[in-house]
Design an enzyme around this catalytic site. Sequence first.
Site, short mmCIF file in Angstrom:
data_model
loop_
_atom_site.label_atom_id
_atom_site.label_comp_id
_atom_site.label_asym_id
_atom_site.label_seq_id
_atom_site.Cartn_x
_atom_site.Cartn_y
_atom_site.Cartn_z
CG ASP A 70 5.13 65.97 69.42
OD1 ASP A 70 5.71 65.22 68.61
OD2 ASP A 70 5.43 67.17 69.57
CD GLU A 82 9.36 60.44 68.19
OE1 GLU A 82 9.80 60.86 69.29
OE2 GLU A 82 8.56 61.09 67.50
CG ASP A 120 10.03 68.36 64.89
OD1 ASP A 120 8.81 68.47 64.73
OD2 ASP A 120 10.55 68.10 65.99
#
Length: 750
Positions: free
Chosen positions: A458, A461, A521
């Site tokens: 996860d 970025e 998300d």
Amino acid sequence: MKQTNYQLYDFLDFDPAAPDSEGLWRACHPVDIVKEGTDVTVFIPFQKQNPGNDIYPDLTIPRQYYYMKLRAYGEKILRVAISFNGESMEHSPMLQMDAELEVVPLQFEKQKDQWIISDEKGVKRAVINFKEPETDHWSDLLPPPNETLDVTFYPDGKREVKLSAYDQFFPARHDAHALAFVEKDEKVNRATVSFHSEPDEVFVGSGERFTKLDLSGKTFQLKNQDGQGVNNRRTYKNIPFYLSSRMYGVFLHTSSYSKFSFADHSTRSVQILCEQKVLDLFLFGGDTAEEILYGYRQITGFPSMPPLWSFGTWMSRMTYFSADEVETICNRLRKEDYPCDVIHLDTGWFRTDWLCEWKFNPERFPDPTGFISKLRKDGFKVSLWQMPYVAREAEQLEEATQNNYISKPKEIKQAGGSNFSALDYAGTIDFTYPKAVEWYKGLLKNLLDMGVVCIKTDFGEDIHMDAEYHSMSPEKLNNLYALLYQKAAYEITKEVTGDGIVWARAGWAGCQRYPLHWGGDAAASWAGMAGSLKGGLHLGLSGFAFWSHDVPGFHGVPDFMNSMIPNDLYVRWTQFGVFSSHIRYHGTSKREPYEYPEIADVVRKWWKLRYALIPYILKQSEKATTSGLPVLRALMFHHPEDKICWHIDDQYYFGDDFLVAPVMNSEDKRDVYIPAGIWVDFFSGKIVEGGKWLKNLEIPLDEMPVLVKYGNEIPFYPGHVNSTDDIDFEKVIKLKIDNSFTGVFNLDLK
């Protein structure tokens, strides 16, 4: 900065309040050309300009000269590179050249008004034009056009990819520059190149875009960010590659921040801006989008094949907190006959929620190896969440800091934008440092040795920007970080388990080698569902083969953690998930199907259909690893001559055979476009003639518009399974989709 609607300021990022702080240099006519080994090198002078709304050459400043190198790979790829400081982009982590891809020697011929560059077979690959534009002189009101670079590239010997040599109003009023760079403090700061655009040209790709399929009229910054949803400009996966409806593609080989402007600042030009002192471009030609993307994968790598179990159902939420809770959920899924392969533990398996230390909480998971083994015997594999940042309270902080495994902060700043527990992260794991990579792999190996099958990589970025890294500036690492991060997790997972897989959110060029990626998300809403599909379609047009999304959306609206999920949204998103390469349930509240009793039976039926389709999904996935195709693909892959298909972003092909049109509203209605051909409805068996729209169709909640070309055969598993462990591939049958087919739910899927 306020928008000016002038390309110099809005695209090239000049500050209109300080026009003298930077300088623009434009390319002029080449002065020489030479053959160097297999390459051809062109010598190009650049003239400094007086920048403003009007741009004209400053002839008091001597020209600067740089080399543009051309190299051909095979018959359909042309590399065009120019360095403004001697820096080379010959090799990088983004490149993974296909062993079958050979460099083809180039040669040149000087003619009166042009230089022709061709390969050893005599196929034209580029033409440099020196011919002056034709004129019929009658006025001296304005001067003639300024000197420029006029080049047409032919990556496959057929398609023209032409520089925008004369995108202007009058000679001093430019809307694009063929080739130019911006100088700051007397050093090259950024470079730009522009390609001619036709009025009806369509552009797709550039990574995960939550917008319309046709990107014409839009400008995007290629900077990875936490998207915080799937309905805004921010995106987790920027890919510096685009594909044109004129059947060419461009890959900007860089990790630096860049911009793509698709006929936006000027409808006559596609413009690229890169904050780097090198422009390294790969141009691809081909007769189909698949051919072009195949060429892109030949340069940046082909996706590997995920393991069989990954194509089953993944069950998760944010989060499960104990072994007892997980076992209760798994037991109920089995008891109520929901086939499932993966149980995912998100942020709550540590001693403190979100405090990632790569260790199980000893109180709530007292015997993690036994816990994982017990689940495995019942067909459940365990996936674990973690992140690439080390928290200030993490037990590994001292070790990571002393050994330089994490970034060195210049000042304390927090990475990431969607941290739910406000942990103060001390640094980002430095994957530019080989010893840090091995340290990180060791953390994961401990978990994989227990029987964990997948690591959710996860975030990634965002990194700490006000920090130092071992061998790269944070500005160049920001985009590339996803590739280095996922590569490390993928490699250790494959080494320990034999299966190459991660579950990743961020992305950059080359990440397709390390499947798989999900869409981030998304809001649990119809808008979130629609945005997810758009993102997946563009990602499939950017080199990725495998892609998933959180069913039925990640977060609630308007209450982020606690809003109820509507029954119809849960079902419709389930249907979308069944016809995606991978299907995972995840979100901020309860996601298990039995928590929605009014629709539980419908969901169970669709889960069973998913498992019945796994033989088909495996076949299409294998094809995706050796071609240029994604599993979930835009309609234009199969209908490039149909202009409508270049604009449809709420339908898709699932592999070669299924045309899928998810319902994304509470009205149970939608319009469906049927391309040319004879089709069969997968649920009713009704035969439909294509080449038309079906308007305002009423779709029962337990069905979805899915069509198959008449006469096709679908590999299908007809038996009952709890997980993919139970599939006996000797029992796979083929469904013949013709007059005898009466609908898939009329088959026995019990």
